[in-house]
Design an enzyme around this catalytic site. Structure first.
Site, PDB file in Angstrom:
ATOM      1  N   GLU A  20      -1.920 -22.200   7.689  1.00 40.01           N
ATOM      2  CA  GLU A  20      -0.975 -23.028   8.448  1.00 40.01           C
ATOM      3  C   GLU A  20       0.099 -23.565   7.496  1.00 40.01           C
ATOM      4  O   GLU A  20      -0.164 -23.803   6.309  1.00 40.01           O
ATOM      5  CB  GLU A  20      -1.787 -24.161   9.102  1.00 40.01           C
ATOM      6  N   ASP A  21       1.300 -23.744   8.008  1.00 40.25           N
ATOM      7  CA  ASP A  21       2.378 -24.262   7.167  1.00 40.25           C
ATOM      8  C   ASP A  21       2.175 -25.723   6.796  1.00 40.25           C
ATOM      9  O   ASP A  21       2.302 -26.109   5.642  1.00 40.25           O
ATOM     10  CB  ASP A  21       3.754 -24.056   7.845  1.00 40.25           C
ATOM     11  N   ASP A  57      -0.164 -32.185  10.101  1.00 43.06           N
ATOM     12  CA  ASP A  57       0.492 -33.458  10.371  1.00 43.06           C
ATOM     13  C   ASP A  57      -0.538 -34.365  11.067  1.00 43.06           C
ATOM     14  O   ASP A  57      -1.341 -34.998  10.406  1.00 43.06           O
ATOM     15  CB  ASP A  57       1.718 -33.148  11.241  1.00 43.06           C
ATOM     16  N   GLY A 101      -3.025 -33.216  12.645  1.00 41.45           N
ATOM     17  CA  GLY A 101      -4.293 -32.491  12.519  1.00 41.45           C
ATOM     18  C   GLY A 101      -4.757 -31.884  13.833  1.00 41.45           C
ATOM     19  O   GLY A 101      -5.748 -31.150  13.870  1.00 41.45           O
ATOM     20  N   LEU A 105      -4.854 -27.840  13.991  1.00 44.85           N
ATOM     21  CA  LEU A 105      -5.956 -27.219  13.241  1.00 44.85           C
ATOM     22  C   LEU A 105      -7.303 -27.583  13.835  1.00 44.85           C
ATOM     23  O   LEU A 105      -8.204 -26.751  13.879  1.00 44.85           O
ATOM     24  CB  LEU A 105      -5.890 -27.622  11.766  1.00 44.85           C
ATOM     25  N   LYS A 131       0.521 -33.828   5.349  1.00 41.36           N
ATOM     26  CA  LYS A 131       1.120 -35.149   5.576  1.00 41.36           C
ATOM     27  C   LYS A 131       0.002 -36.091   6.005  1.00 41.36           C
ATOM     28  O   LYS A 131      -0.170 -36.364   7.188  1.00 41.36           O
ATOM     29  CB  LYS A 131       2.113 -35.044   6.742  1.00 41.36           C
ATOM     30  N   ARG A 158      14.436 -22.073   8.974  1.00 37.99           N
ATOM     31  CA  ARG A 158      13.231 -21.374   8.487  1.00 37.99           C
ATOM     32  C   ARG A 158      13.530 -20.528   7.255  1.00 37.99           C
ATOM     33  O   ARG A 158      12.650 -20.257   6.451  1.00 37.99           O
ATOM     34  CB  ARG A 158      12.686 -20.437   9.573  1.00 37.99           C
TER      35      ARG A 158
HETATM   36  P1  IMP Z   1      -0.156 -31.166  13.882  1.00 44.02           P
HETATM   37  O1  IMP Z   1      -0.875 -30.551  15.061  1.00 44.02           O
HETATM   38  O2  IMP Z   1       0.435 -32.494  14.252  1.00 44.02           O
HETATM   39  O3  IMP Z   1      -0.989 -31.221  12.634  1.00 44.02           O
HETATM   40  O4  IMP Z   1       1.117 -30.315  13.611  1.00 44.02           O
HETATM   41  C1  IMP Z   1       1.075 -29.044  13.172  1.00 44.02           C
HETATM   42  C2  IMP Z   1       2.345 -28.304  13.529  1.00 44.02           C
HETATM   43  O5  IMP Z   1       3.446 -29.175  13.771  1.00 44.02           O
HETATM   44  C3  IMP Z   1       2.777 -27.445  12.389  1.00 44.02           C
HETATM   45  O6  IMP Z   1       2.253 -26.165  12.503  1.00 44.02           O
HETATM   46  C4  IMP Z   1       4.287 -27.409  12.513  1.00 44.02           C
HETATM   47  O7  IMP Z   1       4.671 -26.363  13.371  1.00 44.02           O
HETATM   48  C5  IMP Z   1       4.628 -28.702  13.184  1.00 44.02           C
HETATM   49  N1  IMP Z   1       5.105 -29.705  12.216  1.00 44.02           N
HETATM   50  C6  IMP Z   1       4.478 -30.834  11.827  1.00 44.02           C
HETATM   51  N2  IMP Z   1       5.208 -31.518  10.940  1.00 44.02           N
HETATM   52  C7  IMP Z   1       6.326 -30.798  10.746  1.00 44.02           C
HETATM   53  C8  IMP Z   1       7.472 -30.969   9.900  1.00 44.02           C
HETATM   54  O8  IMP Z   1       7.631 -31.941   9.135  1.00 44.02           O
HETATM   55  N3  IMP Z   1       8.424 -29.985   9.973  1.00 44.02           N
HETATM   56  C9  IMP Z   1       8.306 -28.900  10.775  1.00 44.02           C
HETATM   57  N4  IMP Z   1       7.243 -28.704  11.576  1.00 44.02           N
HETATM   58  C10 IMP Z   1       6.267 -29.632  11.558  1.00 44.02           C
END
Ligand code: IMP
Length: 175
Positions: free
Chosen positions: A99-100, A103, A105, A108, A131, A165
């Site tokens: 995963e990139d 944030d 979570g 994932l 993060k 990107r």
């Molecule tokens: P989570 O489910 O909140 O952990 O977010 C994961 C997804 O949110 C990542 O795969 C990104 O696609 C997107 N994302 C979260 N933070 C950022 C950011 O700072 N920039 C760009 N995409 C983000």
């Protein structure tokens, strides 16, 4: 150029290259003697994944999933949906989710639970960026590139509303 005026560089191209190579070595050591399925989370992880696999020297298979994205927003709606599933069964395989950025979570966590139910031999996560300040659910990160502060980042596969990107470095949108 408009891109450079609105973006502040946080992690340089060469720092990314070094860290990705080190992650590849960690993966080689952790899975020595095994074969793994790398599951990239589209679309953001594509650049990271393509650089990472060139640093992995054990046998691999590649697969992809897509989850619901933020769309035009810079904050998660909290709801995750699977838009594209893997193309091959993962039962009995060593799966590494790539995963990139993690944030909240939630993405994932959702993928781990969905894939765990299919009985892989093992499942773990490899993320380029973490993060931690924004986490709402705990996710185990076996391989992690960089910890970053709570800023919206773009570049090296990460987008804002579909843009940026293609930047070779990781930067933050200027406030
Ligand atoms: P989570 O489910 O909140 O952990 O977010 C994961 C997804 O949110 C990542 O795969 C990104 O696609 C997107 N994302 C979260 N933070 C950022 C950011 O700072 N920039 C760009 N995409 C983000």
């Amino acid at each position: 150029m408009v891109q450079e005026e609105t973006i502040e560089e946080l992690i340089s191209e060469s720092a990314i290259r070094k860290r990705v190579a080190a992650l590849g070595q960690e993966i080689n050591a952790a899975y020595a003697g095994k074969e793994i399925v790398l599951v990239g989370v589209l679309t953001g992880a594509v650049l990271f994944l393509s650089d990472l696999i060139r640093c992995i020297h054990i046998p691999i298979e590649l697969d992809f999933v897509a989850t619901s994205s933020y769309g035009q927003a810079t904050r998660s709606s909290g709801e995750v949906r699977l838009l594209k599933d893997v193309s091959h069964p993962i039962q009995g395989k060593h799966v590494l989710l790539v995963e990139d950025i993690v944030d909240t979570g939630l993405t994932l966590r959702y993928l781990l639970e969905t894939f765990q139910a299919r009985h892989p031999a093992s499942i773990a996560c490899c993320v380029l960026l973490d993060k931690p300040s924004r986490r709402v659910t705990d996710v185990p990160l076996k391989f992690r590139g960089f910890e970053i502060e709570d800023r919206f980042v773009v570049g090296y596969g990460l987008d804002y509303a579909g843009r940026f990107r293609n930047l070779p470095y990781i930067g933050a949108l200027r406030k």
